[in-house]
Design a protein around this motif. Sequence first.
Motif, PDB file in Angstrom:
ATOM      1  N   THR A  43      -0.075 -49.246 -13.473  1.00 22.13           N
ATOM      2  CA  THR A  43       0.152 -48.295 -12.396  1.00 22.13           C
ATOM      3  C   THR A  43       0.200 -46.882 -12.988  1.00 22.13           C
ATOM      4  O   THR A  43       0.339 -46.699 -14.198  1.00 22.13           O
ATOM      5  CB  THR A  43       1.468 -48.568 -11.651  1.00 22.13           C
ATOM      6  N   LEU A  44       0.098 -45.909 -12.120  1.00 22.85           N
ATOM      7  CA  LEU A  44       0.215 -44.508 -12.515  1.00 22.85           C
ATOM      8  C   LEU A  44       1.537 -43.962 -11.999  1.00 22.85           C
ATOM      9  O   LEU A  44       1.866 -44.117 -10.810  1.00 22.85           O
ATOM     10  CB  LEU A  44      -0.942 -43.685 -11.962  1.00 22.85           C
ATOM     11  N   ALA A  45       2.306 -43.342 -12.887  1.00 22.78           N
ATOM     12  CA  ALA A  45       3.560 -42.714 -12.481  1.00 22.78           C
ATOM     13  C   ALA A  45       3.263 -41.551 -11.537  1.00 22.78           C
ATOM     14  O   ALA A  45       2.133 -41.064 -11.441  1.00 22.78           O
ATOM     15  CB  ALA A  45       4.324 -42.227 -13.706  1.00 22.78           C
ATOM     16  N   ALA A  46       4.289 -41.089 -10.837  1.00 26.47           N
ATOM     17  CA  ALA A  46       4.115 -39.973  -9.911  1.00 26.47           C
ATOM     18  C   ALA A  46       3.559 -38.764 -10.642  1.00 26.47           C
ATOM     19  O   ALA A  46       3.929 -38.472 -11.785  1.00 26.47           O
ATOM     20  CB  ALA A  46       5.455 -39.626  -9.268  1.00 26.47           C
ATOM     21  N   GLY A  47       2.650 -38.053  -9.993  1.00 25.75           N
ATOM     22  CA  GLY A  47       2.014 -36.901 -10.612  1.00 25.75           C
ATOM     23  C   GLY A  47       2.974 -35.743 -10.845  1.00 25.75           C
ATOM     24  O   GLY A  47       3.861 -35.476 -10.026  1.00 25.75           O
ATOM     25  N   ILE A  48       2.805 -35.057 -11.971  1.00 27.56           N
ATOM     26  CA  ILE A  48       3.607 -33.893 -12.333  1.00 27.56           C
ATOM     27  C   ILE A  48       2.669 -32.712 -12.538  1.00 27.56           C
ATOM     28  O   ILE A  48       1.693 -32.814 -13.292  1.00 27.56           O
ATOM     29  CB  ILE A  48       4.402 -34.152 -13.626  1.00 27.56           C
ATOM     30  N   GLN A  49       2.955 -31.603 -11.885  1.00 25.91           N
ATOM     31  CA  GLN A  49       2.123 -30.423 -12.093  1.00 25.91           C
ATOM     32  C   GLN A  49       2.373 -29.868 -13.486  1.00 25.91           C
ATOM     33  O   GLN A  49       3.506 -29.602 -13.877  1.00 25.91           O
ATOM     34  CB  GLN A  49       2.400 -29.347 -11.044  1.00 25.91           C
ATOM     35  N   VAL A  50       1.286 -29.687 -14.254  1.00 22.99           N
ATOM     36  CA  VAL A  50       1.419 -29.225 -15.637  1.00 22.99           C
ATOM     37  C   VAL A  50       0.657 -27.924 -15.884  1.00 22.99           C
ATOM     38  O   VAL A  50       0.508 -27.503 -17.027  1.00 22.99           O
ATOM     39  CB  VAL A  50       0.942 -30.309 -16.619  1.00 22.99           C
ATOM     40  N   GLY A  51       0.179 -27.299 -14.818  1.00 24.32           N
ATOM     41  CA  GLY A  51      -0.525 -26.041 -15.007  1.00 24.32           C
ATOM     42  C   GLY A  51      -1.126 -25.522 -13.721  1.00 24.32           C
ATOM     43  O   GLY A  51      -1.195 -26.236 -12.712  1.00 24.32           O
ATOM     44  N   HIS A  52      -1.565 -24.268 -13.760  1.00 21.98           N
ATOM     45  CA  HIS A  52      -2.263 -23.647 -12.638  1.00 21.98           C
ATOM     46  C   HIS A  52      -3.256 -22.645 -13.219  1.00 21.98           C
ATOM     47  O   HIS A  52      -3.248 -22.345 -14.411  1.00 21.98           O
ATOM     48  CB  HIS A  52      -1.277 -22.955 -11.691  1.00 21.98           C
ATOM     49  N   GLY A  53      -4.131 -22.160 -12.377  1.00 24.61           N
ATOM     50  CA  GLY A  53      -5.127 -21.199 -12.831  1.00 24.61           C
ATOM     51  C   GLY A  53      -6.339 -21.834 -13.502  1.00 24.61           C
ATOM     52  O   GLY A  53      -7.193 -21.125 -14.043  1.00 24.61           O
ATOM     53  N   TRP A  54      -6.437 -23.163 -13.445  1.00 25.11           N
ATOM     54  CA  TRP A  54      -7.566 -23.840 -14.089  1.00 25.11           C
ATOM     55  C   TRP A  54      -8.862 -23.678 -13.301  1.00 25.11           C
ATOM     56  O   TRP A  54      -9.920 -24.108 -13.762  1.00 25.11           O
ATOM     57  CB  TRP A  54      -7.245 -25.317 -14.299  1.00 25.11           C
ATOM     58  N   ASP A  55      -8.782 -23.062 -12.131  1.00 25.62           N
ATOM     59  CA  ASP A  55     -10.016 -22.762 -11.404  1.00 25.62           C
ATOM     60  C   ASP A  55     -10.765 -21.594 -12.040  1.00 25.62           C
ATOM     61  O   ASP A  55     -11.880 -21.255 -11.625  1.00 25.62           O
ATOM     62  CB  ASP A  55      -9.723 -22.472  -9.926  1.00 25.62           C
ATOM     63  N   ASN A  56     -10.159 -20.975 -13.062  1.00 23.90           N
ATOM     64  CA  ASN A  56     -10.837 -19.937 -13.835  1.00 23.90           C
ATOM     65  C   ASN A  56     -11.706 -20.517 -14.941  1.00 23.90           C
ATOM     66  O   ASN A  56     -12.276 -19.762 -15.739  1.00 23.90           O
ATOM     67  CB  ASN A  56      -9.802 -18.981 -14.442  1.00 23.90           C
ATOM     68  N   PHE A  57     -11.788 -21.837 -14.992  1.00 22.08           N
ATOM     69  CA  PHE A  57     -12.587 -22.524 -16.007  1.00 22.08           C
ATOM     70  C   PHE A  57     -13.681 -23.329 -15.323  1.00 22.08           C
ATOM     71  O   PHE A  57     -13.514 -23.822 -14.214  1.00 22.08           O
ATOM     72  CB  PHE A  57     -11.713 -23.451 -16.844  1.00 22.08           C
ATOM     73  N   LYS A  58     -14.798 -23.469 -16.031  1.00 18.29           N
ATOM     74  CA  LYS A  58     -15.940 -24.182 -15.436  1.00 18.29           C
ATOM     75  C   LYS A  58     -16.428 -25.362 -16.261  1.00 18.29           C
ATOM     76  O   LYS A  58     -17.218 -26.170 -15.776  1.00 18.29           O
ATOM     77  CB  LYS A  58     -17.091 -23.217 -15.203  1.00 18.29           C
ATOM     78  N   GLU A  59     -16.010 -25.484 -17.518  1.00 23.36           N
ATOM     79  CA  GLU A  59     -16.371 -26.634 -18.343  1.00 23.36           C
ATOM     80  C   GLU A  59     -15.132 -27.123 -19.079  1.00 23.36           C
ATOM     81  O   GLU A  59     -14.326 -26.321 -19.560  1.00 23.36           O
ATOM     82  CB  GLU A  59     -17.473 -26.266 -19.346  1.00 23.36           C
ATOM     83  N   PHE A  60     -15.000 -28.463 -19.161  1.00 28.41           N
ATOM     84  CA  PHE A  60     -13.809 -29.069 -19.753  1.00 28.41           C
ATOM     85  C   PHE A  60     -14.227 -30.133 -20.770  1.00 28.41           C
ATOM     86  O   PHE A  60     -15.111 -30.954 -20.492  1.00 28.41           O
ATOM     87  CB  PHE A  60     -12.934 -29.698 -18.669  1.00 28.41           C
ATOM     88  N   TYR A  61     -13.554 -30.115 -21.927  1.00 28.89           N
ATOM     89  CA  TYR A  61     -13.854 -31.067 -22.989  1.00 28.89           C
ATOM     90  C   TYR A  61     -12.550 -31.662 -23.521  1.00 28.89           C
ATOM     91  O   TYR A  61     -12.026 -31.246 -24.553  1.00 28.89           O
ATOM     92  CB  TYR A  61     -14.631 -30.384 -24.111  1.00 28.89           C
ATOM     93  N   PRO A  62     -12.001 -32.674 -22.799  1.00 31.38           N
ATOM     94  CA  PRO A  62     -10.774 -33.308 -23.277  1.00 31.38           C
ATOM     95  C   PRO A  62     -11.070 -34.227 -24.465  1.00 31.38           C
ATOM     96  O   PRO A  62     -11.967 -35.063 -24.405  1.00 31.38           O
ATOM     97  CB  PRO A  62     -10.303 -34.103 -22.057  1.00 31.38           C
ATOM     98  N   ALA A  63     -10.339 -34.049 -25.559  1.00 32.57           N
ATOM     99  CA  ALA A  63     -10.546 -34.844 -26.770  1.00 32.57           C
ATOM    100  C   ALA A  63      -9.397 -34.541 -27.728  1.00 32.57           C
ATOM    101  O   ALA A  63      -8.576 -33.648 -27.484  1.00 32.57           O
ATOM    102  CB  ALA A  63     -11.896 -34.525 -27.416  1.00 32.57           C
ATOM    103  N   ASP A  64      -9.365 -35.259 -28.818  1.00 32.06           N
ATOM    104  CA  ASP A  64      -8.350 -34.998 -29.842  1.00 32.06           C
ATOM    105  C   ASP A  64      -8.860 -33.880 -30.744  1.00 32.06           C
ATOM    106  O   ASP A  64      -9.577 -34.121 -31.709  1.00 32.06           O
ATOM    107  CB  ASP A  64      -8.076 -36.271 -30.645  1.00 32.06           C
ATOM    108  N   TRP A  65      -8.458 -32.656 -30.464  1.00 30.45           N
ATOM    109  CA  TRP A  65      -8.943 -31.502 -31.212  1.00 30.45           C
ATOM    110  C   TRP A  65      -8.050 -31.153 -32.404  1.00 30.45           C
ATOM    111  O   TRP A  65      -8.393 -30.273 -33.196  1.00 30.45           O
ATOM    112  CB  TRP A  65      -9.063 -30.288 -30.284  1.00 30.45           C
ATOM    113  N   THR A  66      -6.911 -31.831 -32.538  1.00 32.52           N
ATOM    114  CA  THR A  66      -6.006 -31.549 -33.657  1.00 32.52           C
ATOM    115  C   THR A  66      -5.916 -32.693 -34.657  1.00 32.52           C
ATOM    116  O   THR A  66      -5.381 -32.514 -35.745  1.00 32.52           O
ATOM    117  CB  THR A  66      -4.592 -31.242 -33.138  1.00 32.52           C
ATOM    118  N   GLY A  67      -6.434 -33.868 -34.281  1.00 33.99           N
ATOM    119  CA  GLY A  67      -6.382 -35.008 -35.181  1.00 33.99           C
ATOM    120  C   GLY A  67      -5.056 -35.735 -35.188  1.00 33.99           C
ATOM    121  O   GLY A  67      -4.803 -36.560 -36.068  1.00 33.99           O
ATOM    122  N   ASN A  68      -4.208 -35.478 -34.183  1.00 39.17           N
ATOM    123  CA  ASN A  68      -2.894 -36.125 -34.147  1.00 39.17           C
ATOM    124  C   ASN A  68      -2.844 -37.345 -33.246  1.00 39.17           C
ATOM    125  O   ASN A  68      -1.776 -37.919 -33.022  1.00 39.17           O
ATOM    126  CB  ASN A  68      -1.821 -35.123 -33.712  1.00 39.17           C
ATOM    127  N   GLY A  69      -3.998 -37.758 -32.707  1.00 41.54           N
ATOM    128  CA  GLY A  69      -4.037 -38.954 -31.865  1.00 41.54           C
ATOM    129  C   GLY A  69      -3.741 -38.700 -30.403  1.00 41.54           C
ATOM    130  O   GLY A  69      -3.703 -39.645 -29.606  1.00 41.54           O
TER     131      GLY A  69
END
Length: 385
Positions: free
Chosen positions: A128-154
Amino acid sequence: MKNKFSVYVLGVTFSILGLQSCSTEEDFELETQQNTEQSDIANKNLKDHCTSEIKTLVIDYLGQAGSNFSFKDYFVKDWTGDGIADVMALKNDGRMFFYKGVVSNDGIISSNAPNTTTDPGRNDWKYTLAAGIQVGHGWDNFKEFYPADWTGNGITDMMAMRNNNRMYLYKWTGSSFITGVDVGLPSTGSAGWSENRKRMVIYFNNDNKADLIEITDLPSGSDGIMSRLIWNGSSFSSYGAHFGYKTTYDYYPFDYNDDGNTDLITRKPDGTLKYRENLGDFLSSEKHVGHGWNGFQDLYPGRNWSICSTITSLTGRKANGDLYSYRWNPVSDSFYPGKKVGSGWNNFTHIFIGDLTPDIYYREDILGLRYDGKMLAYGTVLEME
């Protein structure tokens, strides 16, 4: 009393005994020998299964994960480092919400949802998915997203390109984003992060940090260029180029041979599939691995849809909702013949691949978003001949 845990593999339970405190060196050696013998037996049985032919991929319904999902973008990744997929979701107004994936074992063998294949009784996990938590705003100022491990910490972070073509890194702590940092231009790039290019995440050089590859079309309309953008933890450097690529092609980066680096499969408009192995710092020469793949609306790479850690699959969804799975052969770098594994999948607007259950083989599962806003979870297992 010895510590004991069981490994359930396709109807066979292997018991593996842990070490206990031993009063003498002889007792320790005897205990170690017994453990080794039992592990050898378990490994032999597992190897026998791994060398068998696949009968079918079974899709096992794990329950409704959530409802009322209506977002612009979804990023299904392990955002907490616990090995279980979570959901980051972006609304049209720029607000970002985080839904943590929660796994429980209710002791009840799951029943099947409509339009799935017969359940072999492997799973009694519930996702199941826990209840959603807002973690930011203003992301409509972005047009491309690349979620990944960019720090190497897993843990997954977010690399994102703003509307002004500047790239920012937002590190994720597991519960919130740290203020974004402008990462500048690639060391050899002067045109900026042009929006007229196609980029995707790939992992080079075994440093556990994500990198990018970038496709640039040539003005002449001929085949374009693929470049490697290597991330060192604070900036990108551009290296090398492969010719023969276009932004209109479909790309499926994935670690197909399970060596820790991301390989690349390309689907061209005529349905042919091309494969390039990741050799650590660069991609190999191109190899033809299939044709007729334009018959699929979507393709989804998945790791360990089996009990064998080196097996990956490419699963295709047809426009009529039929789902087919193709097992990858890492020896010949090709696909085995496909198997139909389900129908009715045209009832979903989005299909995501991720690990939804804590099985010991890190087998990836399916999260599907239906037209009615319900998010449904499905486990996967392979039956063998």
